[in-house]
Design a protein around this motif. Sequence first.
Motif, PDB file in Angstrom:
ATOM      1  N   ALA A 136       0.845  -1.175   0.000  1.00 49.78           N
ATOM      2  CA  ALA A 136       0.000   0.000   0.000  1.00 49.78           C
ATOM      3  C   ALA A 136       0.884   1.230   0.000  1.00 49.78           C
ATOM      4  O   ALA A 136       1.842   1.322   0.743  1.00 49.78           O
ATOM      5  CB  ALA A 136      -0.892   0.006   1.211  1.00 49.78           C
ATOM      6  N   VAL A 137       0.506   2.167  -0.837  1.00 46.77           N
ATOM      7  CA  VAL A 137       1.256   3.413  -0.943  1.00 46.77           C
ATOM      8  C   VAL A 137       0.519   4.480  -0.133  1.00 46.77           C
ATOM      9  O   VAL A 137      -0.668   4.708  -0.329  1.00 46.77           O
ATOM     10  CB  VAL A 137       1.373   3.861  -2.420  1.00 46.77           C
ATOM     11  CG1 VAL A 137       2.086   5.185  -2.510  1.00 46.77           C
ATOM     12  CG2 VAL A 137       2.051   2.803  -3.240  1.00 46.77           C
ATOM     13  N   GLU A 138       1.207   5.109   0.767  1.00 48.80           N
ATOM     14  CA  GLU A 138       0.602   6.156   1.578  1.00 48.80           C
ATOM     15  C   GLU A 138       0.919   7.517   0.982  1.00 48.80           C
ATOM     16  O   GLU A 138       2.011   7.750   0.508  1.00 48.80           O
ATOM     17  CB  GLU A 138       1.112   6.093   3.017  1.00 48.80           C
ATOM     18  CG  GLU A 138       0.628   4.876   3.750  1.00 48.80           C
ATOM     19  CD  GLU A 138       1.060   4.901   5.202  1.00 48.80           C
ATOM     20  OE1 GLU A 138       1.189   5.998   5.764  1.00 48.80           O
ATOM     21  OE2 GLU A 138       1.265   3.823   5.751  1.00 48.80           O
ATOM     22  N   SER A 139      -0.022   8.373   1.023  1.00 45.88           N
ATOM     23  CA  SER A 139       0.170   9.714   0.476  1.00 45.88           C
ATOM     24  C   SER A 139       0.905  10.576   1.502  1.00 45.88           C
ATOM     25  O   SER A 139       0.565  10.583   2.683  1.00 45.88           O
ATOM     26  CB  SER A 139      -1.190  10.351   0.160  1.00 45.88           C
ATOM     27  OG  SER A 139      -1.010  11.667  -0.261  1.00 45.88           O
ATOM     28  N   THR A 140       1.921  11.250   1.026  1.00 48.04           N
ATOM     29  CA  THR A 140       2.692  12.122   1.923  1.00 48.04           C
ATOM     30  C   THR A 140       2.300  13.581   1.752  1.00 48.04           C
ATOM     31  O   THR A 140       2.897  14.461   2.348  1.00 48.04           O
ATOM     32  CB  THR A 140       4.195  11.976   1.640  1.00 48.04           C
ATOM     33  OG1 THR A 140       4.442  12.300   0.267  1.00 48.04           O
ATOM     34  CG2 THR A 140       4.662  10.571   1.967  1.00 48.04           C
ATOM     35  N   GLN A 141       1.302  13.828   0.905  1.00 48.68           N
ATOM     36  CA  GLN A 141       0.865  15.210   0.696  1.00 48.68           C
ATOM     37  C   GLN A 141       0.032  15.668   1.883  1.00 48.68           C
ATOM     38  O   GLN A 141      -0.804  14.944   2.388  1.00 48.68           O
ATOM     39  CB  GLN A 141       0.035  15.319  -0.571  1.00 48.68           C
ATOM     40  CG  GLN A 141       0.801  14.990  -1.832  1.00 48.68           C
ATOM     41  CD  GLN A 141      -0.117  15.044  -3.059  1.00 48.68           C
ATOM     42  OE1 GLN A 141      -1.315  15.148  -2.914  1.00 48.68           O
ATOM     43  NE2 GLN A 141       0.487  14.968  -4.231  1.00 48.68           N
ATOM     44  N   SER A 142       0.298  16.879   2.310  1.00 46.72           N
ATOM     45  CA  SER A 142      -0.503  17.431   3.402  1.00 46.72           C
ATOM     46  C   SER A 142      -1.549  18.376   2.823  1.00 46.72           C
ATOM     47  O   SER A 142      -1.359  18.958   1.771  1.00 46.72           O
ATOM     48  CB  SER A 142       0.392  18.186   4.391  1.00 46.72           C
ATOM     49  OG  SER A 142       1.010  19.280   3.733  1.00 46.72           O
ATOM     50  N   THR A 143      -2.626  18.469   3.514  1.00 46.62           N
ATOM     51  CA  THR A 143      -3.677  19.366   3.054  1.00 46.62           C
ATOM     52  C   THR A 143      -3.372  20.774   3.515  1.00 46.62           C
ATOM     53  O   THR A 143      -2.871  21.000   4.611  1.00 46.62           O
ATOM     54  CB  THR A 143      -5.055  18.927   3.591  1.00 46.62           C
ATOM     55  OG1 THR A 143      -4.986  18.907   5.009  1.00 46.62           O
ATOM     56  CG2 THR A 143      -5.430  17.562   3.060  1.00 46.62           C
ATOM     57  N   GLY A 144      -3.707  21.742   2.688  1.00 44.56           N
ATOM     58  CA  GLY A 144      -3.451  23.133   3.026  1.00 44.56           C
ATOM     59  C   GLY A 144      -4.615  23.728   3.793  1.00 44.56           C
ATOM     60  O   GLY A 144      -5.744  23.246   3.738  1.00 44.56           O
ATOM     61  N   ALA A 145      -4.332  24.751   4.512  1.00 43.89           N
ATOM     62  CA  ALA A 145      -5.375  25.436   5.275  1.00 43.89           C
ATOM     63  C   ALA A 145      -6.081  26.427   4.364  1.00 43.89           C
ATOM     64  O   ALA A 145      -5.468  27.116   3.562  1.00 43.89           O
ATOM     65  CB  ALA A 145      -4.762  26.154   6.456  1.00 43.89           C
ATOM     66  N   CYS A 146      -7.372  26.498   4.496  1.00 39.18           N
ATOM     67  CA  CYS A 146      -8.186  27.403   3.695  1.00 39.18           C
ATOM     68  C   CYS A 146      -8.594  28.584   4.571  1.00 39.18           C
ATOM     69  O   CYS A 146      -9.148  28.400   5.655  1.00 39.18           O
ATOM     70  CB  CYS A 146      -9.412  26.648   3.182  1.00 39.18           C
ATOM     71  SG  CYS A 146     -10.505  27.674   2.206  1.00 39.18           S
ATOM     72  N   GLU A 147      -8.321  29.773   4.084  1.00 38.18           N
ATOM     73  CA  GLU A 147      -8.681  30.967   4.841  1.00 38.18           C
ATOM     74  C   GLU A 147      -9.821  31.677   4.126  1.00 38.18           C
ATOM     75  O   GLU A 147      -9.835  31.790   2.901  1.00 38.18           O
ATOM     76  CB  GLU A 147      -7.464  31.903   4.931  1.00 38.18           C
ATOM     77  CG  GLU A 147      -7.677  33.063   5.864  1.00 38.18           C
ATOM     78  CD  GLU A 147      -6.410  33.880   6.041  1.00 38.18           C
ATOM     79  OE1 GLU A 147      -6.496  35.111   5.899  1.00 38.18           O
ATOM     80  OE2 GLU A 147      -5.358  33.279   6.322  1.00 38.18           O
TER      81      GLU A 147
END
Length: 140
Positions: free
Chosen positions: A1-12
Amino acid sequence: AVESTQSTGACELPKPYQETSRNILLADSSVVDLFKQVMYFYETGTKMLKVPHPECPHVSVSLVKTFVGRFKKIMDSSQNCRNQDLSEMCQKLDIDEKRLFEINRLSVELLDKWERRESNIIVPSTLVQNSRKRKRDQLI
């Protein structure tokens, strides 16, 4: 299984919908220039409600209270604006409020014309006019 290392950005949220602006609107929404902040204040606000953000419930309440707070002034101004400069009155209104203002102003004008009996003057049809002439001619 490949895990995503991308983080989600904060929405202002945009400035007119942030807490400080909402507090100003809740205090006295009639003095705020919505057109200068966001031309489509209500439309943009309702579209933003679809974005998952923790502030969205507060934005929703703010939109409703802002509209309710400004509605009476818009209606009063549009009904009592005869022979006045409309650009000054409409300057602080957003696009939807300007439409509401114009619709109400036109409705008042149409009502005034109707009361003065200038709207739709009823005239008899030519068929009725011609039939009366024939009857008169036959009697003579």
